[in-house]
Design an enzyme around this catalytic site. Sequence first.
Site, short mmCIF file in Angstrom:
data_model
loop_
_atom_site.label_atom_id
_atom_site.label_comp_id
_atom_site.label_asym_id
_atom_site.label_seq_id
_atom_site.Cartn_x
_atom_site.Cartn_y
_atom_site.Cartn_z
N LYS A 1 21.12 81.20 79.23
CA LYS A 1 20.67 82.39 79.68
C LYS A 1 19.32 82.43 79.42
O LYS A 1 18.70 82.38 80.60
CB LYS A 1 21.66 83.54 78.96
CG LYS A 1 23.31 83.22 79.29
CD LYS A 1 23.77 84.77 79.16
CE LYS A 1 24.82 84.82 80.41
NZ LYS A 1 26.83 83.91 79.88
N ASP B 1 28.22 77.71 71.14
CA ASP B 1 28.06 77.79 72.54
C ASP B 1 26.94 78.88 72.39
O ASP B 1 27.74 80.18 71.86
CB ASP B 1 29.67 78.11 73.63
CG ASP B 1 29.00 78.79 75.01
OD1 ASP B 1 27.82 78.97 74.57
OD2 ASP B 1 29.88 78.98 75.54
N PHE C 1 34.19 82.76 75.79
CA PHE C 1 34.21 83.13 77.59
C PHE C 1 33.08 82.21 76.86
O PHE C 1 32.05 81.11 76.66
CB PHE C 1 33.06 84.03 77.68
CG PHE C 1 32.88 83.74 79.25
CD1 PHE C 1 33.83 83.62 80.59
CD2 PHE C 1 31.65 83.52 79.52
CE1 PHE C 1 33.19 83.78 81.54
CE2 PHE C 1 31.45 83.10 80.81
CZ PHE C 1 32.17 83.66 81.78
#
Length: 402
Positions: free
Chosen positions: A252, A223, A138
């Site tokens: 995040k 990532d 993702f």
Amino acid sequence: MTSQEIIKLSNSYLMHTYNRFPIALVKGKGVKVWDANGKEYLDFTAGLAVCSLGHCHPVVVEALCRQAKELIHVSNLYYIQPQAKLAALIVQNFKGAQVFFCNSGAEANEAALKLARKYAKVNGQPERYEVITALKSFHGRTLATLAATGQPKHQQGFEPLPPGFFHVPFNDLKALEEAINDKTGAVMLEPVQGESGVYPATKDYLAGVRELCHRHKLALIFDEVQCGLGRTGKFLAFQHYGVAPDIFTLAKGLGSGFPIGAMVAKEEFALAFQPGNHASTFGGNPLACAVGLAVLEYILNHGLIEHVTLAGDYFKEQLTLLAQRFPFIREVRGMGLMLALELNQDQNGPEIVRRCMEQGLLINGIEQHILRFLPPLIVTQQEIDQAVNILNQVFLEKADLT
Ligand SMILES: *Cc1c(COP(=O)(O)O)cnc(C)c1O
């Protein structure tokens, strides 16, 4: 307003892009949140790995208020002190690396993909624009990061996607090697896949990927949007593996709830971006960076990463005990405070998530049979015990769930 009133207003005026639970959260402190009706919950979702210091941590609130009174935004036409300080802190152990700030994970990955392309062009290989990523990855919801995401369910309905992205099975080095061709310019991977259900890379795989990227002169992008910044018990998840990427992305947990993203590259790669090549109006603004700086200083200077290792090991042990007790639990996996329980295929995960919520525990369900746990990094053993007790209770009552 009551929860019911908030829900009604939302359903009238907000696009229905989310499948929301029927509660409206209005207050948070540490690992706890409260809904508009006053019900208390233990938050083991932490805004999806975002609220690293929990809710409304004094350090975050103080940085936010202090900077809000000084300077909130000026644009990147000018130098910004907190931006420079935050960049220096992020790369303190990566000599020569440089940072580009943005506002989200998708934007950080988009920047990484653009940098990899620019790097190939600058180095006289303009044909090497293709990127290989993993299935079940993702990377975001913009068109390019969606094309990078190896999950057809997220892509359906948005075709044609930008060309040049290819997906291979995760943890399968041979498949990656076979996918490399003369047009390949980069490989992008999550060291621990998050959104699809918490799948850590194996050691041999990441080491092998690094070697392949060196051999074929490909940019290796990690990532770390979800697994980075202490979440797995290291500052960055790739440090568990003893391999370093050329480019990595963060978002995040960096602002513990305040939006901020970052793309970090080794100097050789970073130099491919020249003035005017890439930009973000809000990216790295004084407010976001002051908060990011406070969060990161706290994570690094208060033994939080060591705490994550201890708390994560303890939590995993407790989940493993649950797995021994309940035969419908198929696997416990993850690292640090990024953990998951995989249930047998015939189990009703969403119903378990709903029951946990009723009992005052917020967790994240993935598909029909995976439960993901991403508590704030400050979670205590006592709070883990409370969460495990609720899970145990829900599992005991599960007989009438299926
Ligand atoms: C959440 C996530 C993203 C996207 O971040 P946004 O801030 O939602 O754009 C990208 N990569 C990974 C690994 C993520 O977990």
